[in-house]
Design an enzyme around this catalytic site. Structure first.
Site, mmCIF file in Angstrom:
data_model
loop_
_atom_site.group_PDB
_atom_site.id
_atom_site.type_symbol
_atom_site.label_atom_id
_atom_site.label_comp_id
_atom_site.label_asym_id
_atom_site.label_seq_id
_atom_site.Cartn_x
_atom_site.Cartn_y
_atom_site.Cartn_z
ATOM 1 N N GLN A 246 -40.124 -57.630 -36.247
ATOM 2 C CA GLN A 246 -39.095 -56.718 -36.734
ATOM 3 C C GLN A 246 -38.102 -57.450 -37.619
ATOM 4 O OE1 GLN A 246 -40.032 -53.822 -35.816
ATOM 5 N NE2 GLN A 246 -38.532 -52.688 -36.997
ATOM 6 N N HIS A 249 -38.561 -57.750 -41.568
ATOM 7 C CA HIS A 249 -38.226 -56.709 -42.532
ATOM 8 C C HIS A 249 -37.072 -57.094 -43.441
ATOM 9 C CE1 HIS A 249 -40.746 -53.246 -41.600
ATOM 10 N NE2 HIS A 249 -40.644 -53.535 -40.324
ATOM 11 N N GLU A 315 -33.926 -47.607 -32.599
ATOM 12 C CA GLU A 315 -34.946 -47.016 -33.473
ATOM 13 C C GLU A 315 -36.325 -47.199 -32.841
ATOM 14 O OE1 GLU A 315 -36.620 -47.603 -38.053
ATOM 15 O OE2 GLU A 315 -35.516 -49.210 -37.062
#
Length: 429
Positions: A246, A249, A315
């Site tokens: 993650q 990104h 999220e």
């Protein structure tokens, strides 16, 4: 709670003149902004059809196969989201039907800065197509290395999905052009859209905020985030890999581990350091993991961890605990939940069938990820007979009087006064 601060208000003064220029001058202003911000000025906004065909023809076979699997699974999941019209018989002669009607034209924004996201083409286009949207345009930034066209993988994904309208424009100017439309350099009309969806950077988000109301938007997306709820049964290698994936990104990406096991926390730290040595985007990942938005949070137990999860409203939530499915079932606030060791978030990014356009910055407390209903509008159709209205007329008049809106009551009363007058006239005759 550890969370990165993204102040959209701080860039509104920079973005406002960009949006205004595109609103007032259309394509010339948008192309000027492309030259300024992207380092290339496309010959025209709309990508030629032959460029889409060529992009798909030259797409590596393994990437095409992967996209086809992603498209198939995403279509299957989203097809089950399609609601059906329903009619309620409220009273004899009185019905209310809820019709689900697709948005007529949508603009789907696909980023093209730090990374290339053909998967975002899939995640935006598929639910729009399932919803029945007839007019779809994909907008993505022009790339200097590809002669002012969006990245060829983006073009290939769009063509694979049957989208033949792609615009080489990104950033705030791309959002503004989607909202206001214009005339292309070859005099082709670029029609404005009714709804804009898709993730983007802070400038894209600011432009969506400024255009909201003139067009619909899906959400104001912030930096991506993952929260992993884990106990001593979790594999630290898996957890570390998920945190790093993650962080890959963006330097502002948030990677958070919530655990009641100090030993796991220590082991994850060690595994992260080992894996960083072989991570291609090491500088970006290190910056994200060392930012204030990324932390290891120690809790008393899994129940305490669930309180943290619902407060954070991530999220992406990964549950790597004993009885992970049961624990996941107790979560209230999350954009998407990934259950157990074999459901990594990266699966959801590509081939799970779920949608990866998800609410960030705690918006999962009140919002859903992109889905078929994002592209639909529910319209109530009210159909009452004269007798059905007569049966409820006194209640409408009473409520109108209570709200001091007598004309509302008169709109009902006069209908029956006219009927009474006609009946009295007929009786007198």
């Amino acid at each position: 709670m550890p969370r990165g601060a993204v102040d959209v208000d701080s860039v509104l003064d920079q973005v406002r003149p960009v949006v205004a220029a595109v609103r007032d001058r259309g394509v010339p202003a948008a192309l000027e902004m492309c030259a300024r911000f992207d380092g290339v000025r496309p010959d025209r906004v709309r990508v030629p059809q032959d460029a889409l065909v060529q992009a798909l023809d030259t797409l590596p076979a393994d990437v095409r196969d992967a996209l086809e699997v992603a498209i198939d699974r995403t279509r299957r999941v989203h097809a089950d989201q399609l609601p059906t019209d329903s009619t309620t018989n409220v009273a004899p002669g009185g019905t209310v039907t809820e019709r689900w009607v697709p948005v007529q034209r949508v603009g789907l924004y696909v980023p093209g800065g730090t990374a290339v996201y053909p998967s975002s083409v899939v995640m935006n286009v598929v639910p729009a197509q399932i919803a029945g949207v007839r007019s779809i345009v994909v907008a993505s930034p022009p790339q200097a290395e590809f002669d002012g066209l969006p990245h060829p993988t983006i073009l290939a994904a769009a063509h694979l999905l049957g989208v033949d309208e792609v615009w080489a424009v990104g950033g705030a100017q791309g959002v503004a052009l989607l909202a206001y439309g214009g005339t292309d350099t070859d005099d082709d009309e670029l029609a404005p859209v009714d709804l804009i969806t898709g993730p983007g950077n802070i400038y894209v988000t600011a432009a969506k905020r400024l255009c909201r109301g003139h067009v619909g938007i899906d959400a104001e997306a912030g930096p991506t985030e993952i929260l992993i709820l884990a106990d001593a049964t979790a594999d630290p290698v898996h957890v570390a890999a998920d945190l790093i994936s993650q962080a890959e990104h963006d330097t502002m990406a948030a990677s958070v581990l919530v655990t009641n096991a100090v030993e796991l926390a220590d082991a994850v730290d060690e595994a992260v350091n080992r894996q960083l040595a072989q991570t291609r985007h090491r500088d970006r990942v290190t910056s994200a993991l060392s930012g204030r938005q990324s932390r290891i949070v120690l809790v008393n137990d899994v129940d305490h961890g669930l309180v943290v999860v619902d407060t954070y409203a991530p999220e992406h939530l990964s549950v790597q605990t004993e009885n992970a499915r049961e624990v996941a079932g107790r979560v209230c606030n999350a954009g998407a939940i990934f259950v157990g060791a074999w459901s990594p978030v990266s699966l959801g990014d590509y081939c799970a069938g779920s949608n990866h356009v998800l609410p960030t910055a705690a918006c999962a407390r009140h919002s859903s990820g992109l889905n078929v209903q994002s592209f639909l509008r529910g319209i109530h159709v009210v159909d009452y007979s004269e007798q059905a209205l007569s049966d409820v007329a006194r209640h409408v008049i009473a409520l109108a009087s209570a709200e001091d809106l007598p004309a509302h009551g008169d709109a009902v009363r006069f209908r029956f006064d006219a009927v009474d007058d006609e009946e009295n006239a007929n009786a007198a005759g």
